[in-house]
Design a protein around this motif. Structure first.
Motif, mmCIF file in Angstrom:
data_model
loop_
_atom_site.group_PDB
_atom_site.id
_atom_site.type_symbol
_atom_site.label_atom_id
_atom_site.label_comp_id
_atom_site.label_asym_id
_atom_site.label_seq_id
_atom_site.Cartn_x
_atom_site.Cartn_y
_atom_site.Cartn_z
ATOM 1 N N MET A 43 55.766 -17.595 28.098
ATOM 2 C CA MET A 43 56.984 -17.774 27.581
ATOM 3 C C MET A 43 57.854 -18.199 28.818
ATOM 4 N N LEU A 44 57.418 -17.682 29.870
ATOM 5 C CA LEU A 44 58.430 -17.949 31.131
ATOM 6 C C LEU A 44 58.054 -19.516 31.364
ATOM 7 N N ALA A 45 56.541 -19.869 31.156
ATOM 8 C CA ALA A 45 56.195 -21.200 31.682
ATOM 9 C C ALA A 45 56.673 -22.334 30.462
ATOM 10 N N GLY A 46 57.238 -21.853 29.369
ATOM 11 C CA GLY A 46 57.920 -22.802 28.455
ATOM 12 C C GLY A 46 56.750 -23.112 27.449
ATOM 13 N N ARG A 47 55.781 -22.430 27.173
ATOM 14 C CA ARG A 47 54.886 -22.806 26.062
ATOM 15 C C ARG A 47 55.166 -22.259 24.785
ATOM 16 N N GLY A 82 58.671 -9.404 34.571
ATOM 17 C CA GLY A 82 60.045 -9.711 34.763
ATOM 18 C C GLY A 82 60.836 -10.954 34.232
ATOM 19 N N GLY A 83 61.765 -11.370 34.319
ATOM 20 C CA GLY A 83 62.253 -12.707 34.174
ATOM 21 C C GLY A 83 62.838 -12.996 32.804
ATOM 22 N N PHE A 84 62.590 -12.053 31.778
ATOM 23 C CA PHE A 84 63.053 -12.296 30.648
ATOM 24 C C PHE A 84 63.985 -10.999 29.801
ATOM 25 N N VAL A 85 64.374 -11.230 28.853
ATOM 26 C CA VAL A 85 65.141 -10.325 28.083
ATOM 27 C C VAL A 85 64.590 -10.010 26.934
ATOM 28 N N ILE A 86 64.746 -8.533 26.522
ATOM 29 C CA ILE A 86 64.449 -8.004 25.077
ATOM 30 C C ILE A 86 65.655 -7.795 24.593
ATOM 31 N N GLN A 87 65.592 -8.434 23.164
ATOM 32 C CA GLN A 87 66.908 -8.272 22.616
ATOM 33 C C GLN A 87 67.003 -6.886 22.058
ATOM 34 N N PRO A 88 68.180 -6.360 21.679
ATOM 35 C CA PRO A 88 68.471 -5.003 21.517
ATOM 36 C C PRO A 88 68.006 -4.665 19.813
ATOM 37 N N VAL A 89 68.306 -5.647 18.978
ATOM 38 C CA VAL A 89 68.221 -5.354 17.655
ATOM 39 C C VAL A 89 66.676 -5.322 17.312
ATOM 40 N N PRO A 90 66.108 -4.374 16.985
ATOM 41 C CA PRO A 90 64.539 -4.641 16.730
ATOM 42 C C PRO A 90 63.929 -5.162 15.210
ATOM 43 N N ALA A 91 63.225 -6.063 15.277
ATOM 44 C CA ALA A 91 62.937 -6.805 14.155
ATOM 45 C C ALA A 91 62.313 -6.057 12.930
ATOM 46 N N PHE A 104 57.570 2.936 17.164
ATOM 47 C CA PHE A 104 57.670 1.848 17.773
ATOM 48 C C PHE A 104 58.775 0.770 16.939
ATOM 49 N N ARG A 105 58.934 -0.140 17.645
ATOM 50 C CA ARG A 105 59.950 -1.117 17.271
ATOM 51 C C ARG A 105 59.515 -2.460 17.484
ATOM 52 N N GLU A 106 59.342 -3.394 16.801
ATOM 53 C CA GLU A 106 59.010 -4.972 16.906
ATOM 54 C C GLU A 106 60.286 -5.223 17.577
ATOM 55 N N VAL A 107 60.059 -5.891 18.829
ATOM 56 C CA VAL A 107 61.139 -6.337 19.732
ATOM 57 C C VAL A 107 60.861 -7.998 20.068
ATOM 58 N N LEU A 108 62.129 -8.440 20.292
ATOM 59 C CA LEU A 108 62.004 -9.832 20.211
ATOM 60 C C LEU A 108 62.487 -10.109 21.988
ATOM 61 N N ALA A 109 61.441 -10.803 22.689
ATOM 62 C CA ALA A 109 61.606 -11.002 24.062
ATOM 63 C C ALA A 109 61.976 -12.553 24.234
ATOM 64 N N VAL A 110 62.993 -13.004 24.868
ATOM 65 C CA VAL A 110 63.260 -14.293 25.217
ATOM 66 C C VAL A 110 63.500 -14.549 26.710
ATOM 67 N N ARG A 111 63.524 -15.868 26.989
ATOM 68 C CA ARG A 111 63.834 -16.085 28.435
ATOM 69 C C ARG A 111 65.157 -15.949 28.575
#
Lengths: 435, 221
Positions: free
Chosen positions: A116-120, A139-148, A55-62
């Motif tokens: 995250m979607l609520a901004g907290r 839905g409504g967010f993006v997963i960054q392609p480069v794993p942490a 598995f990859r630790e991935v970053l999800a952002v708005r």
């Protein structure tokens, strides 16, 4: 699949994720598997299988932050959510040391994304399986392609169960070799090229070697494991417990006095409305109240976790405090109030000079007892991401795989806070009796 | 007109008439004693005069103050009555959290707005006069029944009311104390006050009263 390979009947036992390790060791079940991360210190403590998934630790952002927050380094000083006691949480703690990023620990994997979607929080760091499932669901967010980071899931057994572990290893290797594990992963839409190379390494390695080096991405950081290294974190968490308790007690006292005064002096409408408030707050679980205030009201007011914790506990305890004050006000003999009236005091003067001061004396001891109870109940706010003393202890216990030392340490800190208060309550009670 | 005048007083409680058409006058310098069995209505009359209980019919005047039938008026409309009428309760009803002195000074300081030093001087004088000066710093819980009663009398007298009401004052007193109380009551009347006492103690009534009014079932016998 594993049970069939072993010729056994599988039986499903559900526990909290963070309790898999202690539960498997005490024999609640024979093998624990659900995203158990392959960590060196865990391998030293328990019997672990060969890796069965990469598995990859991935970053999800708005979506709006796709370009702004691409890696953890972009999130200096920002709030980032994850599950407590995981590899990702440890990575966030390391990042906190380096860049001042603020880790926010959740109890389950739905809330970080909705928060995250609520901004907290500004981002969520979690396993790509979790992230992709939430993306499909929320839905409504993006997963960054480069794993942490990249790491592996393994099956956990009690330390003594090495024979069972070896049998499971053999089953896993066989299923990797004959393609049935791949077929299963494909069915669940979780197959990717990372698994192909993992399978190749696991099948190709000799049966004594159980770890597979991680290819690409950062390697897994290791949490502090000695008692000394945890003391500062525990003390900090104790300070948070104290802040929450004191602040919510102040709310409870202020509101409690108002409610009690309303129920003793107010008209019929006020009296019944306040009675309903008291019964609802006392008659429903405080956990439910905290969830409603933090998550339920998020669409109306987006309270920060600490504020929600303080308000939630304060509102709940106000109900209990008001009952103490109401009883204390009613314990002041009616004739004294009539005497005050014949002397010409206004209602307010009688309250301030005669009834209030005596009610305070009646209320002091039970109030102190309530504060001790509040101190302990403050541990419940970890469900809304506040890391206070009990939660910090749970993280510590999960990292070292034992509750013994952390439990004792935690108890000592709680007692150091509550014992002086209990003694104070007893002294106050005695003073009242003597009078 | 008398300093306390009660005319045609009717008091109902839970649909029952406790007092049924009582007329009563008490003048300054006079000790009037209401006698009767428990439930005869003695205490009820005192409580009506002290504006602690509403009444159904009749009229009550005490000095300049006047009470009408119907619900109790709010405290803010009772200033004249409060400065005219003082009351000593059967169980004393002292403020438990305050010393004897503070019980006596509380009203003069906070209701009449006296300087604390003036209130304290008045309290010291009254406690001395009633023979409890040595208990000035004691809390009510530390006082004997007789001491507590004398502190309660001092508290009622501090704002200098024209009329003093006393409800069953001998209930907690031994015989020697009863005689002493009768003397005290005579002295209060001698100083120009009107005193209205409810009791069922015949001996005390004979020693203290200028006039005895007997109540039977809410009417004057």
């Amino acid at each position: 699949m594993i049970a069939t390979g072993l010729g056994r009947e599988p039986r499903f036992v559900q526990v909290q994720w963070s309790s898999i390790e202690p539960s498997v060791e005490r024999g609640d079940f024979d093998m624990g598997l659900s995203g158990v991360e392959d960590r060196p210190e865990l391998r030293a403590r328990r019997a672990l299988s060969v890796p069965y998934y990469e598995f990859r630790e991935v970053l999800a952002v708005r979506k709006a932050d796709t370009a702004r927050f691409r890696t953890l380094a972009d999130l200096a000083g920002r709030r980032v959510g994850t599950l407590g006691a995981t590899l990702a949480y440890q990575m966030l703690l390391d990042e906190q040391q380096r860049t001042g990023l603020v880790p926010v620990s959740y109890e389950n994997d739905n809330h970080p994304y909705s928060d995250m979607l609520a901004g907290r929080v500004d981002a969520v760091l979690l396993d790509h399986i979790v992230a992709e499932r939430s993306l499909r669901r929320v839905g409504g967010f993006v997963i960054q392609p480069v794993p942490a980071a990249t790491s592996h899931y393994v099956v956990m057994f009690a330390r003594r169960d090495t024979l069972l572990r070896d049998s499971v290893d053999a089953v896993l290797r066989a299923r990797m070799a004959d393609g049935s594990l791949e077929a299963a992963y494909r069915r669940w839409n979780i197959w990717d090229e990372g698994q192909r190379s993992l399978f190749a390494q696991v099948v190709g390695a000799d049966s004594a070697s159980r770890t597979v080096p991680v290819v690409g991405g950062a390697s897994a950081p290791q949490g502090p494991t000695t008692v000394g290294s945890y003391v500062p974190a525990l003390l900090q968490a104790a300070a948070i417990t104290l802040v929450i308790s004191v602040a919510s007690m102040l709310i409870a006292i202020g509101l409690g006095i108002a409610i009690a005064a309303g129920r003793v002096y107010g008209g019929a409408v006020w009296r019944s409305a306040l009675a309903v408030y008291v019964e609802v707050m006392r008659g429903t679980p405080i956990l439910l109240q905290l969830f409603v205030i933090y998550y339920g009201l998020a669409e109306v007011v987006r309270l920060p976790a600490l504020a929600a914790a303080i308000i939630g506990l304060g509102l709940n305890y106000a109900a209990y405090e008001s009952e103490i004050y109401r009883g204390a006000l009613q314990a002041v003999p009616r004739l004294q109030l009539e005497a005050a009236r014949t002397l010409g005091f206004s209602e307010w003067q009688a309250f301030r000079l005669v009834r209030g001061p005596q009610a305070v004396r009646f209320a002091l001891a039970p109030m102190t007892n309530d504060f001790v109870a509040l101190l302990k109940d403050s541990s419940l706010v970890s469900v809304i991401t506040v890391v206070e003393l009990t939660k910090q202890t749970a993280i510590y216990a999960a990292n070292i795989g034992s509750w013994l030392v952390p439990g004792i340490l935690c108890a000592v800190v709680y007692l150091a806070m509550s014992l002086p208060l209990s003694r104070l309550a007893r002294r106050l009670e005695r003073r009242l009796e003597v009078r | 007109m008398a300093d306390l005048a009660v005319r045609g007083l009717v008091v109902e409680r839970a649909g029952r008439q406790m007092v049924r058409g009582v007329d009563l006058d008490v003048a300054r310098g006079e000790v009037c004693v209401l006698m009767g069995e428990s439930g005869a209505g003695k205490t009820t009359i005192l409580r009506v005069v002290a504006a602690l209980e509403p009444f159904a019919a009749g009229i009550v005047t005490a000095g300049e103050a006047r009470l009408a039938p119907g619900p109790l008026p709010p405290q803010s409309q009772l200033r004249a009555l409060r400065s005219t009428v003082g009351m000593v309760f059967q169980s004393h009803a002292l403020f438990e959290h305050l010393s004897a002195t503070d019980n006596v000074t509380l009203a003069t300081t906070h209701v009449l707005g006296w300087e604390p030093s003036r209130s304290a001087a008045r309290a010291a004088e009254l406690l001395e006069q009633l023979g409890v000066a040595h208990r000035a710093d004691a809390r009510p819980g530390q006082l004997s029944g007789g001491e507590a009663q004398r502190v309660a009398i001092a508290r009622a007298l501090a704002p200098d009311p024209m009329l003093l009401l006393m409800d069953e004052p001998t209930a907690a007193l031994d015989p020697a104390r009863r005689t002493a109380l009768a003397t005290t009551v005579r002295d209060l009347a001698g100083a120009g006050r009107a005193v209205l006492i409810s009791t069922h103690d015949e001996e005390f009534a004979r020693a203290a009263a200028d006039r005895v009014v007997r109540l039977v079932n809410g009417v004057i016998a």
